[in-house]
Design a protein around this motif. Structure first.
Motif, mmCIF file in Angstrom:
data_model
loop_
_atom_site.group_PDB
_atom_site.id
_atom_site.type_symbol
_atom_site.label_atom_id
_atom_site.label_comp_id
_atom_site.label_asym_id
_atom_site.label_seq_id
_atom_site.Cartn_x
_atom_site.Cartn_y
_atom_site.Cartn_z
ATOM 1 N N TYR A 49 0.827 -1.212 0.000
ATOM 2 C CA TYR A 49 0.000 0.000 0.000
ATOM 3 C C TYR A 49 0.856 1.255 0.000
ATOM 4 C CZ TYR A 49 -3.791 -3.156 1.244
ATOM 5 O OH TYR A 49 -4.708 -4.162 1.262
ATOM 6 N N ILE A 50 1.556 1.509 -1.093
ATOM 7 C CA ILE A 50 2.404 2.689 -1.204
ATOM 8 C C ILE A 50 1.810 3.633 -2.242
ATOM 9 C CG2 ILE A 50 4.676 3.561 -1.892
ATOM 10 C CD1 ILE A 50 5.865 1.008 -0.772
ATOM 11 N N LEU A 51 1.604 4.877 -1.846
ATOM 12 C CA LEU A 51 1.096 5.904 -2.749
ATOM 13 C C LEU A 51 2.283 6.776 -3.154
ATOM 14 C CD1 LEU A 51 -1.251 7.609 -4.016
ATOM 15 C CD2 LEU A 51 -1.226 8.901 -1.888
ATOM 16 N N LYS A 52 2.599 6.805 -4.433
ATOM 17 C CA LYS A 52 3.702 7.631 -4.918
ATOM 18 C C LYS A 52 3.153 8.979 -5.342
ATOM 19 C CE LYS A 52 6.363 3.643 -6.203
ATOM 20 N NZ LYS A 52 7.037 2.890 -7.241
ATOM 21 N N ILE A 53 3.909 10.022 -5.061
ATOM 22 C CA ILE A 53 3.468 11.391 -5.306
ATOM 23 C C ILE A 53 4.189 11.943 -6.532
ATOM 24 C CG2 ILE A 53 3.374 13.721 -4.344
ATOM 25 C CD1 ILE A 53 3.478 12.289 -1.555
ATOM 26 N N GLU A 54 3.455 12.501 -7.443
ATOM 27 C CA GLU A 54 4.037 13.109 -8.646
ATOM 28 C C GLU A 54 3.803 14.602 -8.565
ATOM 29 O OE1 GLU A 54 6.218 12.970 -11.947
ATOM 30 O OE2 GLU A 54 5.462 11.093 -11.143
ATOM 31 N N GLY A 59 4.094 25.833 -12.994
ATOM 32 C CA GLY A 59 3.141 26.473 -13.897
ATOM 33 C C GLY A 59 1.975 25.580 -14.271
ATOM 34 N N ASN A 60 2.064 24.281 -13.977
ATOM 35 C CA ASN A 60 0.967 23.353 -14.243
ATOM 36 C C ASN A 60 0.291 22.988 -12.937
ATOM 37 O OD1 ASN A 60 1.391 23.173 -17.022
ATOM 38 N ND2 ASN A 60 2.888 21.537 -16.786
ATOM 39 N N ASN A 61 -0.933 22.532 -13.046
ATOM 40 C CA ASN A 61 -1.619 22.041 -11.856
ATOM 41 C C ASN A 61 -1.880 20.543 -12.021
ATOM 42 O OD1 ASN A 61 -4.122 21.641 -13.271
ATOM 43 N ND2 ASN A 61 -4.495 23.846 -13.081
ATOM 44 N N TRP A 66 -2.701 15.415 -15.108
ATOM 45 C CA TRP A 66 -3.563 14.250 -15.294
ATOM 46 C C TRP A 66 -3.972 14.100 -16.766
ATOM 47 C CZ3 TRP A 66 -9.228 14.184 -15.639
ATOM 48 C CH2 TRP A 66 -9.749 12.893 -15.565
ATOM 49 N N VAL A 67 -4.361 15.201 -17.397
ATOM 50 C CA VAL A 67 -4.764 15.159 -18.805
ATOM 51 C C VAL A 67 -3.577 14.782 -19.688
ATOM 52 C CG1 VAL A 67 -5.559 16.575 -20.749
ATOM 53 C CG2 VAL A 67 -6.695 16.752 -18.522
ATOM 54 N N LYS A 68 -2.413 15.356 -19.437
ATOM 55 C CA LYS A 68 -1.228 15.098 -20.253
ATOM 56 C C LYS A 68 -0.760 13.646 -20.143
ATOM 57 C CE LYS A 68 3.512 16.734 -20.931
ATOM 58 N NZ LYS A 68 4.555 17.640 -20.440
ATOM 59 N N HIS A 69 -0.925 13.039 -18.975
ATOM 60 C CA HIS A 69 -0.406 11.689 -18.737
ATOM 61 C C HIS A 69 -1.509 10.645 -18.557
ATOM 62 C CE1 HIS A 69 3.600 13.307 -18.352
ATOM 63 N NE2 HIS A 69 3.123 14.229 -17.534
ATOM 64 N N ALA A 70 -2.674 10.888 -19.118
ATOM 65 C CA ALA A 70 -3.811 9.975 -18.956
ATOM 66 C C ALA A 70 -3.470 8.569 -19.442
ATOM 67 C CB ALA A 70 -5.014 10.520 -19.721
ATOM 68 N N ASN A 71 -3.881 7.584 -18.657
ATOM 69 C CA ASN A 71 -3.748 6.168 -19.010
ATOM 70 C C ASN A 71 -2.307 5.728 -19.247
ATOM 71 O OD1 ASN A 71 -6.571 5.767 -18.902
ATOM 72 N ND2 ASN A 71 -6.743 6.702 -20.929
ATOM 73 N N LYS A 72 -1.364 6.334 -18.547
ATOM 74 C CA LYS A 72 0.045 5.938 -18.649
ATOM 75 C C LYS A 72 0.523 5.436 -17.294
ATOM 76 C CE LYS A 72 1.132 9.364 -22.163
ATOM 77 N NZ LYS A 72 1.847 10.600 -22.459
ATOM 78 N N ASP A 73 1.345 4.403 -17.313
ATOM 79 C CA ASP A 73 1.943 3.882 -16.090
ATOM 80 C C ASP A 73 3.196 4.706 -15.784
ATOM 81 O OD1 ASP A 73 3.086 2.520 -14.005
ATOM 82 O OD2 ASP A 73 3.422 0.666 -15.112
#
Length: 89
Positions: A49-54, A59-61, A66-73
């Protein structure tokens, strides 16, 4: 805390002001619907149960990210430095 640091206790008081801190890029978050999930934050070395923070670029929120990296691991290729507690003294 940095691995070489020592956290001092004075009675019921933690003396953290003199400790060098470390920025972490993950946290342990347990699933409260299971016994293993509830134990996760207390068993950091052995939990899935590890949550990694990106952190988004300046300048981005989070929505832009999320939109730029949608559906990517983005996380299975990243390593987490797992912390451990050691009782000293």
């Amino acid at each position: 805390m940095m691995p070489s640091s020592t956290l001092k206790l004075s009675g019921d008081i933690i003396e953290a002001a003199s400790v060098e801190t470390k920025q972490l890029d993950y946290i342990v978050v347990g699933d409260a619907t299971t016994v293993d999930g509830l134990a996760a934050p207390y068993d950091e070395e052995e939990t899935p149960y590890i949550l990694k923070i990106e952190r988004p670029d300046t300048g981005n929120n989070i929505l832009d990210f999320w939109v730029k990296h949608a559906n990517k691991d983005l996380y299975s290729v990243k390593n987490s430095e797992i912390g451990a507690f050691e009782v000293v003294g």
